[in-house]
Design a protein around this motif. Structure first.
Motif, PDB file in Angstrom:
ATOM      1  N   THR A  11      13.455  36.495 -82.196  1.00 26.86           N
ATOM      2  CA  THR A  11      12.475  35.669 -82.909  1.00 26.86           C
ATOM      3  C   THR A  11      11.090  35.830 -82.290  1.00 26.86           C
ATOM      4  N   LEU A  12      11.025  35.869 -80.968  1.00 31.63           N
ATOM      5  CA  LEU A  12       9.756  36.102 -80.278  1.00 31.63           C
ATOM      6  C   LEU A  12       9.151  37.440 -80.694  1.00 31.63           C
ATOM      7  N   ILE A  13       9.960  38.487 -80.712  1.00 32.51           N
ATOM      8  CA  ILE A  13       9.474  39.811 -81.118  1.00 32.51           C
ATOM      9  C   ILE A  13       8.954  39.767 -82.554  1.00 32.51           C
ATOM     10  N   GLY A  69       3.314  30.896 -80.690  1.00 36.65           N
ATOM     11  CA  GLY A  69       4.303  29.951 -81.205  1.00 36.65           C
ATOM     12  C   GLY A  69       3.777  28.541 -81.351  1.00 36.65           C
ATOM     13  N   ALA A  70       2.527  28.399 -81.747  1.00 39.48           N
ATOM     14  CA  ALA A  70       1.894  27.088 -81.887  1.00 39.48           C
ATOM     15  C   ALA A  70       1.799  26.678 -83.351  1.00 39.48           C
ATOM     16  N   ALA A  71       2.205  25.449 -83.650  1.00 38.28           N
ATOM     17  CA  ALA A  71       2.118  24.886 -85.002  1.00 38.28           C
ATOM     18  C   ALA A  71       2.798  25.793 -86.029  1.00 38.28           C
ATOM     19  N   LEU A  72       3.950  26.308 -85.680  1.00 35.34           N
ATOM     20  CA  LEU A  72       4.629  27.292 -86.533  1.00 35.34           C
ATOM     21  C   LEU A  72       4.890  26.829 -87.962  1.00 35.34           C
ATOM     22  N   VAL A 118      10.268  28.076 -89.487  1.00 39.18           N
ATOM     23  CA  VAL A 118      11.368  27.137 -89.238  1.00 39.18           C
ATOM     24  C   VAL A 118      12.343  27.637 -88.183  1.00 39.18           C
ATOM     25  N   ALA A 119      12.242  28.907 -87.791  1.00 44.42           N
ATOM     26  CA  ALA A 119      13.205  29.469 -86.843  1.00 44.42           C
ATOM     27  C   ALA A 119      13.020  28.896 -85.438  1.00 44.42           C
ATOM     28  N   GLY A 120      11.819  28.950 -84.948  1.00 42.72           N
ATOM     29  CA  GLY A 120      11.568  28.471 -83.593  1.00 42.72           C
ATOM     30  C   GLY A 120      12.311  29.281 -82.545  1.00 42.72           C
ATOM     31  N   ASP A 121      11.854  29.206 -81.320  1.00 39.54           N
ATOM     32  CA  ASP A 121      12.525  29.848 -80.197  1.00 39.54           C
ATOM     33  C   ASP A 121      12.046  29.192 -78.914  1.00 39.54           C
ATOM     34  N   ARG A 122      12.783  29.390 -77.867  1.00 38.52           N
ATOM     35  CA  ARG A 122      12.471  28.718 -76.600  1.00 38.52           C
ATOM     36  C   ARG A 122      11.165  29.200 -75.979  1.00 38.52           C
ATOM     37  N   PHE A 123      10.661  30.335 -76.423  1.00 39.01           N
ATOM     38  CA  PHE A 123       9.436  30.886 -75.862  1.00 39.01           C
ATOM     39  C   PHE A 123       8.182  30.409 -76.596  1.00 39.01           C
ATOM     40  N   ALA A 124       8.346  29.704 -77.692  1.00 37.28           N
ATOM     41  CA  ALA A 124       7.212  29.215 -78.476  1.00 37.28           C
ATOM     42  C   ALA A 124       6.556  28.023 -77.791  1.00 37.28           C
ATOM     43  N   LEU A 129       6.012  22.067 -76.021  1.00 34.84           N
ATOM     44  CA  LEU A 129       5.377  20.782 -76.341  1.00 34.84           C
ATOM     45  C   LEU A 129       6.399  19.763 -76.842  1.00 34.84           C
ATOM     46  N   ALA A 130       7.384  20.214 -77.587  1.00 37.04           N
ATOM     47  CA  ALA A 130       8.415  19.312 -78.104  1.00 37.04           C
ATOM     48  C   ALA A 130       9.242  18.716 -76.974  1.00 37.04           C
TER      49      ALA A 130
END
Length: 151
Positions: A11-13, A69-72, A118-124, A129-130
């Motif tokens: 997802t990061l890639i 990964g901000a405000a995705l 909507v995917a999100g990932d731990r590196f975002a 922030l969450a």
């Protein structure tokens, strides 16, 4: 079964590739501002000057936000708006295939942007922030345990 780490890295890639792609397209548009605005008008895009600056802001600022990964959720929707606008006003009448100036590429970007929103990932940044702010977690749909809340 794919591990959470593998999913997060992929997802990061994807976020980086999509973000860089939007930044690259934004940079192309700022090389000739007056020509690009005229092109927006010629394509029939409403309020060409305002639409141009909105597109530049979304492509450059949104591209950077996608990468970190901000405000995705917001960025994904804004990318979809810009790319679907390109589909309607520029590429739609050309058919499907990109080699014929068709809408293939912008459609893939729109759908991919929405999926990443909507995917999100731990590196975002959203995930970080969450973890620190329940309000940010609610705003972005992120929870401490999963990248996206389904509830």
């Amino acid at each position: 079964m794919i591990s959470d780490l593998t999913r997060d890295v992929l997802t990061l890639i994807a976020r980086i590739v999509v973000g860089v792609t939007f930044i690259a397209h934004g940079l192309l548009k700022i090389e000739d501002v007056s020509g690009a605005i005229a092109g927006f008008g010629k394509a029939g895009i409403p309020l060409p000057s305002l639409s141009y600056w909105f597109t530049i802001l979304v492509e450059l600022g949104g591209g950077a936000a996608m990468i970190i990964g901000a405000a995705l959720p917001l960025i994904g929707v804004l990318f979809a708006v810009v790319t679907l606008g390109a589909l309607v006003f520029v590429h739609g009448a050309q058919g499907f295939y990109v080699h014929e100036q068709g809408y293939e590429f912008v459609l893939v970007l729109a759908v991919t942007s929405l999926a990443l929103s909507v995917a999100g990932d731990r590196f975002a940044l959203d995930a970080a922030l969450a973890r620190r702010s329940p309000a940010w977690a609610r705003l972005t749909g992120r929870t401490r345990r999963s990248p996206v809340s389904v509830a």
